[in-house]
Design an enzyme around this catalytic site. Sequence first.
Site, PDB file in Angstrom:
ATOM      1  N   ASP A  58      -3.040 -12.096  11.117  1.00 18.91           N
ATOM      2  CA  ASP A  58      -2.116 -11.845  10.012  1.00 18.91           C
ATOM      3  C   ASP A  58      -1.428 -13.148   9.619  1.00 18.91           C
ATOM      4  OD1 ASP A  58       0.452 -11.199   8.646  1.00 18.91           O
ATOM      5  OD2 ASP A  58      -0.263  -9.148   8.919  1.00 18.91           O
ATOM      6  N   THR A  63      -1.013   7.621  -1.146  1.00 14.61           N
ATOM      7  CA  THR A  63      -2.294   7.511  -1.870  1.00 14.61           C
ATOM      8  C   THR A  63      -3.224   6.469  -1.240  1.00 14.61           C
ATOM      9  OG1 THR A  63      -1.503   5.775  -3.328  1.00 14.61           O
ATOM     10  CG2 THR A  63      -1.130   8.033  -4.068  1.00 14.61           C
ATOM     11  N   ASP A 116       2.510 -13.076   9.525  1.00 11.91           N
ATOM     12  CA  ASP A 116       3.107 -13.049  10.872  1.00 11.91           C
ATOM     13  C   ASP A 116       3.020 -14.419  11.525  1.00 11.91           C
ATOM     14  OD1 ASP A 116       3.722 -10.421  10.630  1.00 11.91           O
ATOM     15  OD2 ASP A 116       2.206  -9.675  12.040  1.00 11.91           O
ATOM     16  N   ARG A 169       0.846  -1.197   0.000  1.00  7.91           N
ATOM     17  CA  ARG A 169       0.000   0.000   0.000  1.00  7.91           C
ATOM     18  C   ARG A 169       0.880   1.247   0.000  1.00  7.91           C
ATOM     19  NH1 ARG A 169      -4.405   2.185   3.882  1.00  7.91           N
ATOM     20  NH2 ARG A 169      -2.638   2.323   5.273  1.00  7.91           N
TER      21      ARG A 169
HETATM   22  N1  URA Z   1      -4.087 -10.442   5.425  1.00 10.97           N
HETATM   23  C1  URA Z   1      -3.999 -11.232   6.519  1.00 10.97           C
HETATM   24  O1  URA Z   1      -2.962 -11.825   6.800  1.00 10.97           O
HETATM   25  N2  URA Z   1      -5.085 -11.359   7.287  1.00 10.97           N
HETATM   26  C2  URA Z   1      -6.244 -10.728   7.045  1.00 10.97           C
HETATM   27  O2  URA Z   1      -7.206 -10.886   7.798  1.00 10.97           O
HETATM   28  C3  URA Z   1      -6.322  -9.913   5.890  1.00 10.97           C
HETATM   29  C4  URA Z   1      -5.223  -9.791   5.097  1.00 10.97           C
END
Ligand code: URA
Length: 242
Positions: free
Chosen positions: A234, A140, A237, A136
């Site tokens: 995530d 913007t 992670d 991202r």
């Molecule tokens: N990416 C992720 O790792 N988890 C989400 O919930 C959305 C995007």
Amino acid sequence: SQAAEEPAVAAPIGPQYKEEKPEATVSTPIPHSNVHILPQTPQLIALLTMIRDKSTVRGDFIFYSNRIIRLLVEEGLNHLPVISHAVTTPTARTYQGVKFEGKICGVSIMRAGEAMEQGLRDCCRSVRIGKILIQRDEETCKPRLFYDKLPEDISQRYCLLLDPMFATGGSATMAVEVLISRGVPEERILFLNLIASPQGIQSFAERFPKLRIVTAFVDQGLDAKNYIVPGLGDFGDRFYCI
Ligand code: URA
């Protein structure tokens, strides 16, 4: 559409021989013929339960994610064309079968998509794998292509695009546009995904009607930070760090 807005429902799942079936939340249906949701079997739901659990440690998260990725790759390969192929068996009889036709490659959307590469290699031994990095843009707030490295003959191949979590779809949309700009016809792109948001997958399926999407689960929605809910947090992670 209405189906996409309905929350995922708790439905009885289980083998036919058992009268008592446990209830589990199953995927939201998506009324698009190019969206293929894996069958909501007890195995798949158990694997998804493991990786959704916040107390699952990293080693188990990797192990159970890999099992789901394997199911996605196997189902994805069903969408590639085959031609008739007869072989002679050790009993000197003929077996009329099929074999794959055409070349394939994987394309992972970094970083989380790279977690799906091994699953693809496990099924397609020396498969070429390209990479795309989209992030991202802080100014913007739109997705921006930072890096790509794709097989030079990618326009001649079927592309299995890999990204485990499909939230808003910004990265996947840009990745598909990159592939199309390199000459890959939309109908030769297959997007493999573990968990999708209903709104993301629906608009993606409408925008690219010839591309096929294979996902394990369409979840309930997105939170204020665009995380999929209930989701699993995530993915990158949990797979690489925690
Ligand atoms: N990416 C992720 O790792 N988890 C989400 O919930 C959305 C995007």
